[in-house]
Design a protein around this motif. Structure first.
Motif, PDB file in Angstrom:
ATOM      1  N   UNK A   1       0.741  -1.266   0.164  1.00  0.00           N
ATOM      2  CA  UNK A   1      -0.182  -0.040  -0.055  1.00  0.00           C
ATOM      3  C   UNK A   1       0.687   1.329  -0.061  1.00  0.00           C
ATOM      4  N   UNK A   2       0.765   1.960  -1.081  1.00  0.00           N
ATOM      5  CA  UNK A   2       1.518   3.271  -1.325  1.00  0.00           C
ATOM      6  C   UNK A   2       0.728   4.610  -1.064  1.00  0.00           C
ATOM      7  N   UNK A   3       1.054   5.547  -0.583  1.00  0.00           N
ATOM      8  CA  UNK A   3       0.552   6.682  -0.579  1.00  0.00           C
ATOM      9  C   UNK A   3       1.322   7.845  -1.197  1.00  0.00           C
ATOM     10  N   UNK A   4       0.867   8.439  -2.321  1.00  0.00           N
ATOM     11  CA  UNK A   4       1.339   9.615  -2.928  1.00  0.00           C
ATOM     12  C   UNK A   4       0.370  10.898  -2.695  1.00  0.00           C
ATOM     13  N   UNK A   5       1.022  11.812  -1.773  1.00  0.00           N
ATOM     14  CA  UNK A   5      -0.064  13.088  -1.293  1.00  0.00           C
ATOM     15  C   UNK A   5      -0.317  13.948  -2.192  1.00  0.00           C
ATOM     16  N   UNK A   6       0.541  14.215  -3.347  1.00  0.00           N
ATOM     17  CA  UNK A   6       0.634  15.340  -4.089  1.00  0.00           C
ATOM     18  C   UNK A   6       0.924  16.325  -3.271  1.00  0.00           C
ATOM     19  N   UNK A   7       0.467  17.684  -3.418  1.00  0.00           N
ATOM     20  CA  UNK A   7       0.790  18.885  -2.436  1.00  0.00           C
ATOM     21  C   UNK A   7      -0.467  18.876  -1.484  1.00  0.00           C
ATOM     22  N   UNK A   8      -0.131  18.985  -0.291  1.00  0.00           N
ATOM     23  CA  UNK A   8      -1.121  19.124   0.945  1.00  0.00           C
ATOM     24  C   UNK A   8      -0.349  19.776   2.246  1.00  0.00           C
ATOM     25  N   UNK A   9      -1.216  20.050   2.759  1.00  0.00           N
ATOM     26  CA  UNK A   9      -0.777  20.467   4.452  1.00  0.00           C
ATOM     27  C   UNK A   9      -1.509  19.145   5.012  1.00  0.00           C
ATOM     28  N   UNK A  10      -1.031  19.019   6.212  1.00  0.00           N
ATOM     29  CA  UNK A  10      -1.686  18.074   7.217  1.00  0.00           C
ATOM     30  C   UNK A  10      -3.033  18.395   7.820  1.00  0.00           C
ATOM     31  N   UNK A  11      -4.107  17.719   7.701  1.00  0.00           N
ATOM     32  CA  UNK A  11      -5.371  17.982   8.434  1.00  0.00           C
ATOM     33  C   UNK A  11      -5.893  17.021   9.182  1.00  0.00           C
ATOM     34  N   UNK A  12      -6.723  17.216  10.043  1.00  0.00           N
ATOM     35  CA  UNK A  12      -7.235  15.785  10.692  1.00  0.00           C
ATOM     36  C   UNK A  12      -7.880  14.958   9.923  1.00  0.00           C
ATOM     37  N   UNK A  13      -8.703  15.372   8.928  1.00  0.00           N
ATOM     38  CA  UNK A  13      -9.356  14.697   8.000  1.00  0.00           C
ATOM     39  C   UNK A  13      -8.259  13.665   7.199  1.00  0.00           C
ATOM     40  N   UNK A  14      -7.224  14.336   6.788  1.00  0.00           N
ATOM     41  CA  UNK A  14      -6.400  13.434   6.011  1.00  0.00           C
ATOM     42  C   UNK A  14      -5.589  12.567   6.968  1.00  0.00           C
ATOM     43  N   UNK A  15      -5.189  12.741   8.096  1.00  0.00           N
ATOM     44  CA  UNK A  15      -4.723  11.787   8.966  1.00  0.00           C
ATOM     45  C   UNK A  15      -5.881  10.663   9.298  1.00  0.00           C
ATOM     46  N   UNK A  16      -6.975  11.020   9.368  1.00  0.00           N
ATOM     47  CA  UNK A  16      -8.132   9.949   9.706  1.00  0.00           C
ATOM     48  C   UNK A  16      -8.232   9.158   8.328  1.00  0.00           C
ATOM     49  N   UNK A  17      -8.179   9.384   7.582  1.00  0.00           N
ATOM     50  CA  UNK A  17      -8.233   8.684   5.982  1.00  0.00           C
ATOM     51  C   UNK A  17      -7.295   7.897   5.807  1.00  0.00           C
ATOM     52  N   UNK A  18      -5.967   8.213   6.404  1.00  0.00           N
ATOM     53  CA  UNK A  18      -4.816   7.319   6.079  1.00  0.00           C
ATOM     54  C   UNK A  18      -4.484   6.217   7.314  1.00  0.00           C
ATOM     55  N   UNK A  19      -5.375   6.760   8.315  1.00  0.00           N
ATOM     56  CA  UNK A  19      -5.466   5.639   9.349  1.00  0.00           C
ATOM     57  C   UNK A  19      -6.457   4.577   9.199  1.00  0.00           C
ATOM     58  N   UNK A  20      -7.397   5.121   8.668  1.00  0.00           N
ATOM     59  CA  UNK A  20      -8.431   4.221   8.114  1.00  0.00           C
ATOM     60  C   UNK A  20      -7.869   3.142   7.224  1.00  0.00           C
ATOM     61  N   UNK A  21      -7.070   3.477   6.244  1.00  0.00           N
ATOM     62  CA  UNK A  21      -6.558   2.680   5.333  1.00  0.00           C
ATOM     63  C   UNK A  21      -5.698   1.729   5.832  1.00  0.00           C
ATOM     64  N   UNK A  22      -4.839   2.000   6.955  1.00  0.00           N
ATOM     65  CA  UNK A  22      -4.214   1.017   7.784  1.00  0.00           C
ATOM     66  C   UNK A  22      -3.129   0.599   6.810  1.00  0.00           C
ATOM     67  N   UNK A  23      -2.022   0.511   7.546  1.00  0.00           N
ATOM     68  CA  UNK A  23      -0.475  -0.361   7.140  1.00  0.00           C
ATOM     69  C   UNK A  23      -0.080   0.301   5.692  1.00  0.00           C
ATOM     70  N   UNK A  24       0.240   1.776   5.649  1.00  0.00           N
ATOM     71  CA  UNK A  24       0.651   2.418   4.559  1.00  0.00           C
ATOM     72  C   UNK A  24       2.360   1.848   4.469  1.00  0.00           C
ATOM     73  N   UNK A  25       2.753   1.169   3.503  1.00  0.00           N
ATOM     74  CA  UNK A  25       4.030   0.697   3.521  1.00  0.00           C
ATOM     75  C   UNK A  25       4.857   2.032   2.859  1.00  0.00           C
ATOM     76  N   UNK A  26       4.785   2.819   2.137  1.00  0.00           N
ATOM     77  CA  UNK A  26       5.468   3.957   1.561  1.00  0.00           C
ATOM     78  C   UNK A  26       4.468   5.112   1.480  1.00  0.00           C
ATOM     79  N   UNK A  27       5.106   6.155   2.180  1.00  0.00           N
ATOM     80  CA  UNK A  27       4.417   7.609   2.070  1.00  0.00           C
ATOM     81  C   UNK A  27       5.111   8.518   1.354  1.00  0.00           C
ATOM     82  N   UNK A  28       4.791   9.081   0.243  1.00  0.00           N
ATOM     83  CA  UNK A  28       5.642   9.951  -0.447  1.00  0.00           C
ATOM     84  C   UNK A  28       5.043  11.476  -0.401  1.00  0.00           C
ATOM     85  N   UNK A  29       5.789  12.118   0.476  1.00  0.00           N
ATOM     86  CA  UNK A  29       5.311  13.270   0.839  1.00  0.00           C
ATOM     87  C   UNK A  29       5.974  14.832   0.636  1.00  0.00           C
TER      88      UNK A  29
END
Length: 280
Positions: free
Chosen positions: A174-202
């Motif tokens: 499971x990879x996550x490529x964020x594009x351009x973004x700031x950190x928000x509670x909504x984004x944190x919740x979405x990624x926590x829900x996905x669970x087990x991100x192997x690679x985060x590109x930020x």
């Protein structure tokens, strides 16, 4: 600053073509700014590629380093663009790739499909993406778009986010490529829900008033990226968006220092331009 490619041109293209790994491994290559190439089981995905000039208001190219190869030379199956800015949805790159690869699919926010058609890319090659609506590509690739806030959330008339990150599931990865973004509670919740991100590109280039006054929209900074990666439980974090354009840069070693101090049990990798990293 003089940036140098670790590998580029025919050598880099040949490495991408020749890399064949067992199903449990995938390969990543960094091609500048937020641009990444991903290869898994023979499938090649390209994320936010910029394979051409980035002219400023004076017409001069703002790139700090050359392109690694021409856009038509990369034989990818999928290109993912996160939003409309030219260093993420690069017209020259998309047109060249689409023309050279008739089977190529360009995935981008739904509100940008007409823009891409205006570039001359056929409708059949375009896939509009909406937040939280999974795209199933064949039997093996699943992509879930996630709404992001490029300083703020922006929605079109139908409620589709104009900026997206992408959760990309490739088999057990499971990879996550964020594009351009700031950190928000909504984004944190979405990624926590996905669970087990192997690679985060930020991104790590941050934001400030001076750049805002020049209409440069910002991102999370190095410390926020470190905190975010820890919050979502990313196994490997890759800092991006710190090198291509003057005035919107950051030192990736600042990110490394934060990781060493606040997340010493977590992995991170600072890529050389054109470098390959194999992920298990």
């Amino acid at each position: 600053m003089d940036y140098q490619w670790y590998k580029k041109g025919s050598a880099l293209l040949q490495e991408i073509q020749d890399t064949q790994l067992p199903d449990g491994l995938l390969s990543l290559w960094y091609i500048g700014q937020m641009g990444m190439v991903v290869k898994w089981k023979g499938h090649i995905l390209c994320l936010d590629p910029v394979l051409g000039a980035m002219p400023g208001p004076d017409g001069e190219d703002r790139r700090n380093y050359s392109v690694p190869f021409r856009s038509e030379e990369l034989k990818a199956e999928y290109v993912l663009c996160t939003h409309a800015h030219g260093d993420h949805m690069h017209r020259e790159t998309l047109v060249g790739m689409a023309q050279a690869n008739p089977q190529l699919k360009v995935i981008l926010p739904w509100s940008l499909v007409e823009t891409a058609r205006g570039f001359g890319i056929p409708q059949v090659q375009l896939l509009g993406a909406c937040q939280d609506q999974e795209l199933v590509l064949g039997d093996e690739i699943r992509i879930t778009p996630v709404a992001t806030a490029h300083e703020t959330y922006r929605w079109d008339a139908e409620g589709h986010s104009e900026t997206l990150g992408y959760l990309i599931r490739l088999g057990c990865h499971l990879l996550f490529h964020s594009g351009d973004t700031i950190v928000t509670p909504r984004l944190v919740a979405a990624l926590r829900k996905a669970g087990g991100v192997d690679v985060a590109m930020l991104p790590i280039n941050g934001r400030d008033l001076a750049r805002n006054q020049r209409n440069i929209v910002g991102n999370m900074n190095a410390r926020e990226a470190c905190w975010f990666a820890e919050e979502i439980g990313a196994d490997l974090t890759v800092p991006l968006h710190y090198d291509m354009i003057d005035g919107n840069q950051e030192d990736p070693l600042i990110f490394a220092a934060y990781m060493e101090r606040y997340a010493p049990a977590k992995k991170y990798h600072i890529f050389r331009l054109g470098e390959r990293c194999i992920v298990s």
